[in-house]
Design an enzyme around this catalytic site. Structure first.
Site, PDB file in Angstrom:
ATOM      1  N   THR A   1      -5.746 -13.425  -1.435  1.00 55.65           N
ATOM      2  CA  THR A   1      -4.872 -14.417  -2.055  1.00 55.65           C
ATOM      3  C   THR A   1      -4.057 -15.190  -1.028  1.00 55.65           C
ATOM      4  OG1 THR A   1      -4.661 -12.814  -3.854  1.00 55.65           O
ATOM      5  CG2 THR A   1      -3.270 -14.760  -3.950  1.00 55.65           C
ATOM      6  N   ILE A   2      -3.541 -14.505  -0.005  1.00 52.07           N
ATOM      7  CA  ILE A   2      -2.737 -15.251   0.971  1.00 52.07           C
ATOM      8  C   ILE A   2      -3.613 -16.188   1.793  1.00 52.07           C
ATOM      9  CG2 ILE A   2      -0.908 -13.518   1.059  1.00 52.07           C
ATOM     10  CD1 ILE A   2      -1.970 -12.678   3.815  1.00 52.07           C
ATOM     11  N   PRO A  48      -7.230  -6.962   3.862  1.00 54.61           N
ATOM     12  CA  PRO A  48      -7.762  -8.049   3.030  1.00 54.61           C
ATOM     13  C   PRO A  48      -6.713  -9.146   2.870  1.00 54.61           C
ATOM     14  CG  PRO A  48      -8.052  -5.918   1.970  1.00 54.61           C
ATOM     15  CD  PRO A  48      -7.138  -5.697   3.118  1.00 54.61           C
ATOM     16  N   ASN A 101      -5.182   3.405   1.680  1.00 56.42           N
ATOM     17  CA  ASN A 101      -4.830   2.479   0.604  1.00 56.42           C
ATOM     18  C   ASN A 101      -6.101   2.015  -0.126  1.00 56.42           C
ATOM     19  OD1 ASN A 101      -5.837   0.826   2.680  1.00 56.42           O
ATOM     20  ND2 ASN A 101      -4.637  -0.902   1.955  1.00 56.42           N
ATOM     21  N   PRO A 102      -6.002   1.180  -1.167  1.00 53.90           N
ATOM     22  CA  PRO A 102      -7.175   0.868  -2.000  1.00 53.90           C
ATOM     23  C   PRO A 102      -8.360   0.232  -1.284  1.00 53.90           C
ATOM     24  CG  PRO A 102      -5.197   0.374  -3.231  1.00 53.90           C
ATOM     25  CD  PRO A 102      -4.749   0.737  -1.843  1.00 53.90           C
ATOM     26  N   CYS A 103      -8.124  -0.522  -0.227  1.00 52.28           N
ATOM     27  CA  CYS A 103      -9.276  -1.145   0.457  1.00 52.28           C
ATOM     28  C   CYS A 103      -9.655  -0.449   1.741  1.00 52.28           C
ATOM     29  CB  CYS A 103      -8.987  -2.609   0.712  1.00 52.28           C
ATOM     30  SG  CYS A 103      -8.914  -3.550  -0.812  1.00 52.28           S
ATOM     31  N   GLY A 104      -9.018   0.661   2.063  1.00 51.75           N
ATOM     32  CA  GLY A 104      -9.479   1.530   3.125  1.00 51.75           C
ATOM     33  C   GLY A 104      -8.993   1.223   4.523  1.00 51.75           C
ATOM     34  N   GLU A 105      -8.246   0.124   4.706  1.00 51.99           N
ATOM     35  CA  GLU A 105      -7.866  -0.254   6.069  1.00 51.99           C
ATOM     36  C   GLU A 105      -6.544   0.372   6.528  1.00 51.99           C
ATOM     37  OE1 GLU A 105      -5.331  -2.900   3.675  1.00 51.99           O
ATOM     38  OE2 GLU A 105      -7.390  -2.172   3.500  1.00 51.99           O
ATOM     39  N   CYS A 121       0.814  -1.216   0.000  1.00 51.08           N
ATOM     40  CA  CYS A 121       0.000   0.000   0.000  1.00 51.08           C
ATOM     41  C   CYS A 121       0.842   1.258   0.000  1.00 51.08           C
ATOM     42  CB  CYS A 121      -0.898   0.077   1.229  1.00 51.08           C
ATOM     43  SG  CYS A 121      -1.093  -1.355   2.222  1.00 51.08           S
ATOM     44  N   GLY A 125      -0.478  -0.968  -4.669  1.00 49.81           N
ATOM     45  CA  GLY A 125      -1.711  -0.234  -4.900  1.00 49.81           C
ATOM     46  C   GLY A 125      -1.589   1.165  -4.321  1.00 49.81           C
TER      47      GLY A 125
END
Length: 796
Positions: free
Chosen positions: A444-445, A441, A284-288, A103, A131
């Site tokens: 994938t991992i 998120p 970052n892209p997912c907000g966390e 991020c 991202g």
């Protein structure tokens, strides 16, 4: 003296699922020029552990023994799947790129030079696998004057489109397409245009967008007052809006398609550890992960399912082995995880010098969790229960406390973060890292770890996985039924296992529905129907409260999707927003089933026979009853010299084309012509050949119902977003053409692709968009589209 065996010489086969190994091979393993893997998954983990451990020499140049010690500890941590770092670390550590962060946040200044410098920097970050998040709040509004040119400004929304177009042209390191977050303050004069930006479901396909809501705004909504719109160029009010109108507009758009999300920006800045460096405006892209300009963050997740301790000697009334959290082992690994993430900061090769400086000034890390629902199922605790909320908060408090202590101890050894003076920790808490925890998120991992994603509930107990990854036949669709292992074990131990039950679940059915129709001897026990709930059976209130439980003991923020059923109302969404606000969340992202042209991970169609199945069965009956039969010769049905036709203009990715369909008198399609704008190109020639073959097939009686499924989900460039709201995404021009033909000539309810997706999402019988890499069906979770077959993910 005996020679010490190095960690990278220890042969240990990691207990990876077949799907995990497939994902690693497709996306993570080092490859040669021909694309063949040059390492195994086991060697990948050794590569990462060896590389990250080299940071020990930065702080203790002569202590090679420390390098060996922590290389071994890092390796064991990953081999046991107790912890995994974010994807760029797994992909790039020990390789030429050496970019390890997921991020980044970049500033977007209010000048043409600054804006296009940000676009250039974004390209570098996306190429390296990261991202990006941006605040566009500082850009002057549409129609405002530009003194240098005596012209007028086009506003932040127009530049968002430029960023999106640039992202579309760049593939991240050959493994991921760029993901972005665009944030605009609710006080910006262009806020309504921004809120409506993605309402057409075609714009900004590479962006998540969120509105930054202030405490003042939320209070105005509550009181039904107006609030000021502020021109960021002058910092002066330029108008007023009714707060409830703007809030309702946000709710309506989120209900419609999931965007925009919201972030409570004042709450984020109350927890900003370094206000001495400035205010946080973006995530970052997912907000966390809220970040200052040019900061990056290194994330990693503990696999909570691995920290449940069972005792076969003690069993409950349901016959299950007694289980409890293994707090001692969890406490023992957290300091190693913190050290690993701190070492990543030093081993990282940052894409920009400004990012190197900003990241090392605060040394932010984000240790989080995955496998939360796995742990609950092992413990016998339903996800939507007060016990689960209490335990979730207790676990995150434990992780936070142990991570804090580990960072303090690292500071004693290595020094506190450089921007400590003037931070909110000064002088009493000299941490090594300005933040320690984030719930990110883990799409994938979590596949690699064979774990439930983040703190999300599982989407299904059984489903049919399909992919086009057969090495011997790239066009062969492979279908495999997969069952949640915790449910499967309980079903066998509890004596309610049956193939019929698994078929029912894989077909989209629930345990409750099964009990309504099955015989008394086949019933699933009440304790199991209560324990094994899935995401769509859980009331949105429990989703929000679970996010809040973890947020209470997380430095940064929590990535979580609040799932709503398709019949949910806008009032339901508004209630969730208010609950998130009052429970202390830092933001919220919602997803209502059926609100987009793709759905969550879904199920195979059961008890529905397609034309091929019926034909095959009929042929078997004929052969069985008669023996050898004489096959009829095909007859070609030519179209009349004068025939009706329809022409459709389309765009896939960056290429436009025209599809013309000639029809029989009864309206059936009988011939295709596909003309691409780029005459003489490979795609143009290919589409001409496809159209001829399809035309001859139709004229020889091959039904479109049989032809289209064979042609859909073919994958080659150009691919990407389209200009057709009914078919928003295509994996190739062939994919688009046959989806369109299905929709036009078979009706919206036919087919299993884009046609009929709205109804499919309501019934749970189809998953909509296929993965552009492998053709499997995508899941929507934690703000991203995730492929559970090959690991592809796309945020925005």
């Amino acid at each position: 003296m005996a020679t010490r065996k190095r960690p990278d010489e220890i042969e240990t086969r990691i207990p990876l699922s077949d799907n995990a190994r497939l994902v690693l091979e497709r996306r993570y393993l080092a490859k040669d020029d021909a694309g063949a893997p040059t390492e195994t998954p086991e060697q990948l983990f050794r590569r990462v552990a060896h590389n990250i451990a080299q940071a020990e020499l930065i702080h203790n140049p002569l202590r090679h023994d420390l390098v060996d010690e922590y290389e071994k500890r890092f390796l064991e941590l990953m081999q046991r799947l107790d912890f995994l770092p974010n994807s760029p670390t797994l992909m790039n550590a020990g390789r030429g790129l050496q970019q390890l962060s997921a991020c980044f946040v970049l500033p977007v200044p209010d000048s043409i030079e600054g804006i296009f410098q940000a676009i250039k920097d974004t390209a570098g970050i996306h190429q390296s696998g990261g991202g990006t998040g941006f605040s566009f709040s500082s850009l002057r509004p549409r129609g405002d004057r530009v003194q240098s040119t005596m012209g007028v400004a086009s506003g932040p929304v127009s530049f968002l489109r430029v960023f999106d177009a640039a992202t579309e042209a760049i593939k991240q390191g050959g493994t991921r397409r760029g993901a972005n977050m665009g944030i605009v303050s609710v006080t910006h004069p262009d806020i309504e245009e921004f809120i409506n930006l993605k309402s057409d479901m075609r714009s900004l396909t590479n962006f998540n967008i969120s509105v930054a809501l202030s405490e003042e705004f939320m209070q105005a909504v509550e009181a039904d007052d107006e609030y000021d719109l502020i021109n960021p160029r002058t910092d002066e009010p330029v108008g007023r809006r009714r707060a409830r109108h703007v809030f309702d507009l946000i709710v309506a758009n989120a209900w419609n398609n999931g965007d925009p999300g919201i972030v409570f920006i004042d709450r984020i800045n109350r927890d900003n550890p370094t206000p001495n460096l400035g205010q946080i405006e973006a995530t970052n892209p997912c907000g966390e992960q809220p970040l200052l300009p040019y900061e990056s963050c290194n994330l990693g997740s503990l696999n909570l399912g691995k920290f449940v301790k069972t005792s076969a000697e003690k069993r409950g009334k349901d016959g299950h082995a007694h289980a409890r959290m293994d707090w001692e082992r969890l406490a023992s690994v957290i300091p190693i995880c913190v050290r690993f993430l701190d070492d990543v900061i030093d081993m990282n090769r940052y894409p920009l010098d400004q990012i190197d400086v900003a990241t090392k000034a605060t040394r932010k890390i984000g240790l989080g969790v995955m496998g939360w629902h796995d742990a609950l199922m092992q413990l016998g605790v339903p996800y939507d229960s007060e016990e689960a909320l209490t335990l979730g908060e207790e676990i995150m408090r434990f992780v936070q406390e142990k991570a804090n202590q580990a960072s303090l101890e690292l500071a004693e050894e290595r020094g506190r973060f450089p921007a400590f003076e003037g931070s909110r920790y000064d002088p009493d808490n000299p941490y090594r890292n300005a933040t320690r925890t984030t719930v990110a998120p883990t799409g994938t991992i979590s596949i690699i770890a064979d774990a439930s994603s983040g703190i999300e509930p599982v989407f299904s107990l059984a489903f049919t996985r399909q992919h086009y990854l057969d090495a011997k036949d790239a066009g062969k669709l492979t279908q495999l039924r997969e069952v949640n292992r915790h449910f499967l074990n309980s079903a066998k131990e509890g004596s309610f296992y049956s193939e019929e039950l698994l078929d029912h679940l894989a077909g989209g059915g629930s345990l409750a529905e099964w009990n309504e129709t099955c015989s008394e001897t086949q019933r699933v026990p009440d304790w199991a129907t209560r324990l094994f709930v899935t995401a769509h059976e859980i009331d949105p209130e429990w989703h929000v409260r679970m996010q809040a439980a973890f947020q209470r003991h997380t430095d940064n923020a929590v990535s979580k999707t609040i799932n709503f059923p398709e019949p949910a109302t806008q009032a339901d969404v508004a209630n969730a927003y208010w609950l998130a606000y009052r429970e202390g969340c830092k933001g919220i992202t919602i997803y209502r089933d059926g609100s987009r042209d793709y759905s969550v991970l879904s199920h195979a169609t059961v008890n529905v026979k397609g034309p091929e199945q019926e034909t095959a069965e009929a042929l078997q009956e004929i052969v069985a009853g008669v023996g050898a039969i004489e096959r009829p010769h095909p007859v070609r049905e030519f179209l009349p010299d004068e025939r009706r036709s329809v022409t459709h203009k389309f765009r896939v990715g960056d290429q436009e084309g025209y599809l013309t369909v000639g029809m029989y008198p009864d309206g059936r399609p009988g011939e295709l012509f596909v003309k691409m704008n780029k005459e003489g190109s490979t795609v143009s020639g290919l589409m001409d050949a496809v159209a001829k073959v399809a035309s001859i097939s139709l004229q020889f009686g091959v039904p479109l119902e049989a032809l289209a499924p064979k042609m859909r989900n073919t994958r080659f460039d150009p691919s990407g977003p389209t200009t057709n709201p009914d078919i928003p995404w295509a994996t190739s021009v062939v994919d688009y053409v046959f989806h369109w033909l299905e929709r036009k000539f078979l009706g919206e309810g036919e087919g299993s692709g884009v046609a009929g997706r709205g109804e499919a999402m309501r019934t749970g019988e189809s998953s909509g968009v296929g993965c552009p890499k492998c053709g499997a069906l995508l899941a929507y979770q934690e703000g991203c589209l995730v492929c559970r077959s090959c690991g592809y993910n796309r945020c925005g």
